[in-house]
Design a protein around this motif. Structure first.
Motif, PDB file in Angstrom:
ATOM      1  N   ILE A  24       0.897  -1.155   0.000  1.00 49.27           N
ATOM      2  CA  ILE A  24       0.000   0.000   0.000  1.00 49.27           C
ATOM      3  C   ILE A  24       0.933   1.201   0.000  1.00 49.27           C
ATOM      4  O   ILE A  24       1.671   1.430   0.962  1.00 49.27           O
ATOM      5  N   ARG A  25       0.913   1.957  -1.065  1.00 46.70           N
ATOM      6  CA  ARG A  25       1.909   3.003  -1.277  1.00 46.70           C
ATOM      7  C   ARG A  25       1.821   4.149  -0.272  1.00 46.70           C
ATOM      8  O   ARG A  25       0.737   4.562   0.106  1.00 46.70           O
ATOM      9  N   GLN A  26       2.983   4.620   0.113  1.00 42.39           N
ATOM     10  CA  GLN A  26       3.174   5.880   0.829  1.00 42.39           C
ATOM     11  C   GLN A  26       2.464   5.998   2.165  1.00 42.39           C
ATOM     12  O   GLN A  26       2.082   7.084   2.577  1.00 42.39           O
ATOM     13  N   VAL A  27       2.296   4.884   2.879  1.00 44.28           N
ATOM     14  CA  VAL A  27       1.736   4.962   4.225  1.00 44.28           C
ATOM     15  C   VAL A  27       2.795   5.582   5.134  1.00 44.28           C
ATOM     16  O   VAL A  27       3.927   5.114   5.190  1.00 44.28           O
ATOM     17  N   THR A  28       2.429   6.651   5.823  1.00 46.96           N
ATOM     18  CA  THR A  28       3.374   7.367   6.680  1.00 46.96           C
ATOM     19  C   THR A  28       3.136   7.135   8.164  1.00 46.96           C
ATOM     20  O   THR A  28       3.944   7.538   8.983  1.00 46.96           O
ATOM     21  N   GLY A  29       2.015   6.496   8.499  1.00 47.50           N
ATOM     22  CA  GLY A  29       1.727   6.250   9.906  1.00 47.50           C
ATOM     23  C   GLY A  29       0.760   5.102  10.081  1.00 47.50           C
ATOM     24  O   GLY A  29      -0.135   4.900   9.258  1.00 47.50           O
ATOM     25  N   VAL A  30       0.966   4.340  11.151  1.00 47.33           N
ATOM     26  CA  VAL A  30       0.076   3.250  11.531  1.00 47.33           C
ATOM     27  C   VAL A  30      -0.171   3.370  13.030  1.00 47.33           C
ATOM     28  O   VAL A  30       0.781   3.441  13.808  1.00 47.33           O
ATOM     29  N   THR A  31      -1.426   3.422  13.421  1.00 53.14           N
ATOM     30  CA  THR A  31      -1.764   3.433  14.847  1.00 53.14           C
ATOM     31  C   THR A  31      -2.840   2.385  15.100  1.00 53.14           C
ATOM     32  O   THR A  31      -3.508   1.929  14.174  1.00 53.14           O
ATOM     33  N   GLY A  32      -2.989   2.013  16.361  1.00 52.88           N
ATOM     34  CA  GLY A  32      -4.050   1.099  16.743  1.00 52.88           C
ATOM     35  C   GLY A  32      -3.643  -0.357  16.852  1.00 52.88           C
ATOM     36  O   GLY A  32      -4.498  -1.219  16.961  1.00 52.88           O
ATOM     37  N   LEU A  33      -2.343  -0.647  16.822  1.00 50.94           N
ATOM     38  CA  LEU A  33      -1.899  -2.026  17.044  1.00 50.94           C
ATOM     39  C   LEU A  33      -2.026  -2.309  18.542  1.00 50.94           C
ATOM     40  O   LEU A  33      -1.099  -2.083  19.315  1.00 50.94           O
ATOM     41  N   VAL A  34      -3.203  -2.769  18.935  1.00 51.17           N
ATOM     42  CA  VAL A  34      -3.532  -2.951  20.345  1.00 51.17           C
ATOM     43  C   VAL A  34      -4.162  -4.324  20.525  1.00 51.17           C
ATOM     44  O   VAL A  34      -4.981  -4.749  19.718  1.00 51.17           O
ATOM     45  N   LEU A  35      -3.769  -5.010  21.586  1.00 51.67           N
ATOM     46  CA  LEU A  35      -4.399  -6.275  21.954  1.00 51.67           C
ATOM     47  C   LEU A  35      -4.766  -6.183  23.428  1.00 51.67           C
ATOM     48  O   LEU A  35      -3.911  -5.944  24.272  1.00 51.67           O
ATOM     49  N   GLU A  36      -6.052  -6.342  23.715  1.00 53.77           N
ATOM     50  CA  GLU A  36      -6.522  -6.288  25.092  1.00 53.77           C
ATOM     51  C   GLU A  36      -6.850  -7.696  25.562  1.00 53.77           C
ATOM     52  O   GLU A  36      -7.350  -8.513  24.792  1.00 53.77           O
ATOM     53  N   SER A  37      -6.592  -7.972  26.826  1.00 52.15           N
ATOM     54  CA  SER A  37      -6.821  -9.312  27.365  1.00 52.15           C
ATOM     55  C   SER A  37      -8.298  -9.597  27.599  1.00 52.15           C
ATOM     56  O   SER A  37      -8.727 -10.742  27.581  1.00 52.15           O
ATOM     57  N   GLY A  38      -9.082  -8.572  27.850  1.00 47.97           N
ATOM     58  CA  GLY A  38     -10.492  -8.777  28.152  1.00 47.97           C
ATOM     59  C   GLY A  38     -10.748  -9.026  29.619  1.00 47.97           C
ATOM     60  O   GLY A  38     -11.884  -9.165  30.044  1.00 47.97           O
ATOM     61  N   LEU A  39      -9.677  -9.091  30.419  1.00 43.58           N
ATOM     62  CA  LEU A  39      -9.842  -9.313  31.852  1.00 43.58           C
ATOM     63  C   LEU A  39     -10.086  -7.999  32.560  1.00 43.58           C
ATOM     64  O   LEU A  39      -9.539  -6.964  32.198  1.00 43.58           O
TER      65      LEU A  39
END
Length: 143
Positions: A24-39
């Motif tokens: 995917i061309r020219q992506v300059t930022g990625v946010t939201g890589l989050v994993l929650e346990s649910g506990l």
């Protein structure tokens, strides 16, 4: 006694994003890589697992229409899902970590904020919902 080899943290600016193996061309930022346990504490029986937060891809606006096209295709076929790979590289450009985002789909496209009194770059964002994330080695082996 052998000394441990120094391992510096990876730079956050060396990455690429792929959809079904194509960049995917020219992506300059990625946010939201989050994993929650649910506990929750104290733990409550029958607690509903947490929903995944959206992953947000950001890039400067160009004549490329990949973000827009993906949203339009999904509006025509709600079942359309793609696997995304977010690849973090070392300082030499070698792939080190891959976050495999399974069955991603766009939930929101945002165009740039435009103001005549600034010289800022115009950015667009694409928010992605997904099934789950798998942390992988570059060869595709799950961690």
């Amino acid at each position: 006694m052998p000394t441990a080899q120094r391992q510096d943290p990876l730079p956050a600016f060396r990455f690429r994003v792929e959809k079904e193996g194509l960049p995917i061309r020219q992506v300059t930022g990625v946010t939201g890589l989050v994993l929650e346990s649910g506990l929750s504490f104290p733990a409550t029986p029958g607690t509903v697992p947490p929903s995944n937060p959206n992953i947000v891809l950001q890039r400067g606006v160009t004549d490329g229409t990949e973000f827009w096209d993906w949203v339009q295709m999904t509006r025509k076929d709600y079942s359309l899902r793609y696997d995304i790979r977010i690849v973090l590289m070392d300082a030499d450009g070698n792939d080190v970590i891959v976050w495999h985002v399974v069955k991603a789909y766009p939930v929101r496209w945002s165009g740039p904020d435009l103001f005549a009194d600034t010289n800022a770059v115009a950015f667009e964002t694409l928010e992605l919902g997904y099934d789950h994330i798998v942390w992988e080695l570059p060869d595709g082996t799950p961690v």
